[in-house]
Design a protein around this motif. Structure first.
Motif, mmCIF file in Angstrom:
data_model
loop_
_atom_site.group_PDB
_atom_site.id
_atom_site.type_symbol
_atom_site.label_atom_id
_atom_site.label_comp_id
_atom_site.label_asym_id
_atom_site.label_seq_id
_atom_site.Cartn_x
_atom_site.Cartn_y
_atom_site.Cartn_z
ATOM 1 N N SER A 85 -8.902 5.680 -3.548
ATOM 2 C CA SER A 85 -7.989 6.096 -2.473
ATOM 3 C C SER A 85 -6.938 5.038 -2.161
ATOM 4 O O SER A 85 -5.986 5.303 -1.426
ATOM 5 C CB SER A 85 -8.787 6.420 -1.208
ATOM 6 O OG SER A 85 -9.414 5.255 -0.709
ATOM 7 N N LEU A 86 -7.071 3.855 -2.721
ATOM 8 C CA LEU A 86 -6.147 2.768 -2.422
ATOM 9 C C LEU A 86 -4.694 3.073 -2.812
ATOM 10 O O LEU A 86 -3.781 2.809 -2.011
ATOM 11 C CB LEU A 86 -6.633 1.478 -3.098
ATOM 12 C CG LEU A 86 -5.913 0.197 -2.715
ATOM 13 C CD1 LEU A 86 -6.046 -0.066 -1.223
ATOM 14 C CD2 LEU A 86 -6.471 -0.964 -3.506
ATOM 15 N N PRO A 87 -4.415 3.653 -3.979
ATOM 16 C CA PRO A 87 -3.000 3.941 -4.306
ATOM 17 C C PRO A 87 -2.320 4.873 -3.306
ATOM 18 O O PRO A 87 -1.167 4.645 -2.929
ATOM 19 C CB PRO A 87 -3.077 4.584 -5.696
ATOM 20 C CG PRO A 87 -4.332 4.056 -6.287
ATOM 21 C CD PRO A 87 -5.272 3.894 -5.134
ATOM 22 N N SER A 88 -3.036 5.873 -2.828
ATOM 23 C CA SER A 88 -2.407 6.779 -1.860
ATOM 24 C C SER A 88 -2.177 6.081 -0.528
ATOM 25 O O SER A 88 -1.158 6.304 0.142
ATOM 26 C CB SER A 88 -3.257 8.036 -1.662
ATOM 27 O OG SER A 88 -4.507 7.680 -1.110
ATOM 28 N N VAL A 93 1.849 3.587 3.209
ATOM 29 C CA VAL A 93 2.328 2.398 3.930
ATOM 30 C C VAL A 93 3.719 2.013 3.449
ATOM 31 O O VAL A 93 4.628 1.735 4.251
ATOM 32 C CB VAL A 93 1.337 1.227 3.755
ATOM 33 C CG1 VAL A 93 1.928 -0.076 4.284
ATOM 34 C CG2 VAL A 93 0.029 1.534 4.455
ATOM 35 N N VAL A 94 3.915 1.996 2.129
ATOM 36 C CA VAL A 94 5.222 1.649 1.585
ATOM 37 C C VAL A 94 6.255 2.691 2.006
ATOM 38 O O VAL A 94 7.397 2.350 2.341
ATOM 39 C CB VAL A 94 5.152 1.496 0.050
ATOM 40 C CG1 VAL A 94 6.535 1.388 -0.569
ATOM 41 C CG2 VAL A 94 4.301 0.292 -0.305
ATOM 42 N N GLY A 95 5.866 3.941 2.040
ATOM 43 C CA GLY A 95 6.782 5.005 2.471
ATOM 44 C C GLY A 95 7.206 4.803 3.907
ATOM 45 O O GLY A 95 8.386 4.973 4.251
ATOM 46 N N HIS A 96 6.320 4.444 4.753
ATOM 47 C CA HIS A 96 6.672 4.191 6.158
ATOM 48 C C HIS A 96 7.603 2.991 6.270
ATOM 49 O O HIS A 96 8.533 2.997 7.076
ATOM 50 C CB HIS A 96 5.413 3.939 7.003
ATOM 51 C CG HIS A 96 4.603 5.158 7.267
ATOM 52 N ND1 HIS A 96 5.068 6.227 7.994
ATOM 53 C CD2 HIS A 96 3.329 5.486 6.895
ATOM 54 C CE1 HIS A 96 4.145 7.155 8.070
ATOM 55 N NE2 HIS A 96 3.064 6.728 7.404
ATOM 56 N N ILE A 97 7.349 1.983 5.460
ATOM 57 C CA ILE A 97 8.199 0.787 5.509
ATOM 58 C C ILE A 97 9.602 1.115 4.986
ATOM 59 O O ILE A 97 10.609 0.693 5.556
ATOM 60 C CB ILE A 97 7.566 -0.359 4.704
ATOM 61 C CG1 ILE A 97 6.294 -0.835 5.378
ATOM 62 C CG2 ILE A 97 8.536 -1.514 4.527
ATOM 63 C CD1 ILE A 97 5.491 -1.833 4.585
ATOM 64 N N GLU A 98 9.685 1.919 3.924
ATOM 65 C CA GLU A 98 10.995 2.231 3.343
ATOM 66 C C GLU A 98 11.851 3.069 4.283
ATOM 67 O O GLU A 98 13.059 2.865 4.385
ATOM 68 C CB GLU A 98 10.815 2.985 2.024
ATOM 69 C CG GLU A 98 10.361 2.107 0.897
ATOM 70 C CD GLU A 98 10.162 2.915 -0.392
ATOM 71 O OE1 GLU A 98 9.941 2.263 -1.422
ATOM 72 O OE2 GLU A 98 10.223 4.155 -0.372
#
Length: 106
Positions: A85-88, A93-98
């Motif tokens: 589940s780590l990649p999702s 998290v990266v999506g929220h940061i971007e």
């Protein structure tokens, strides 16, 4: 004559003393044999207790090994599940940061 009477008396006393000492020796031998038997019984009881202790300890060790193996497998499964589940999680998290708006820009 007196010497022969004294010799007979000394002979009878010596025989009596010899018989008395033999009886005492038999009593001492019997007491010693009983003591040896009690010691033997005590050693056998101690040996049985020690054997039972070893068996109990071996059983406990085997049970603890099983429990450790079960807990290790459970932890491995949790880690595998977390790794899957780590990649999702990283993507979200990266999506929220971007897509986040910077706060310092006005």
């Amino acid at each position: 004559m007196i010497l022969s009477i004294i010799g007979i008396i000394l002979g009878v006393v010596a025989i009596g003393l010899f018989i008395w000492l033999r009886k005492e020796q038999k009593i001492d031998n019997n007491l010693h044999a009983a003591e040896v038997d009690h010691t033997h019984q005590g050693m056998n009881a101690l040996m049985n207790d020690f054997n039972n202790y070893q068996v109990k300890t071996d059983r406990k060790i085997a049970e603890l090994k099983k429990q450790l193996e079960i807990k290790t497998k459970s932890a491995e499964r949790r880690m595998d599940k977390m790794n899957k589940s780590l990649p999702s999680v990283i993507r979200t998290v990266v999506g929220h940061i971007e897509f986040a708006r910077p706060l310092d820009k006005k």
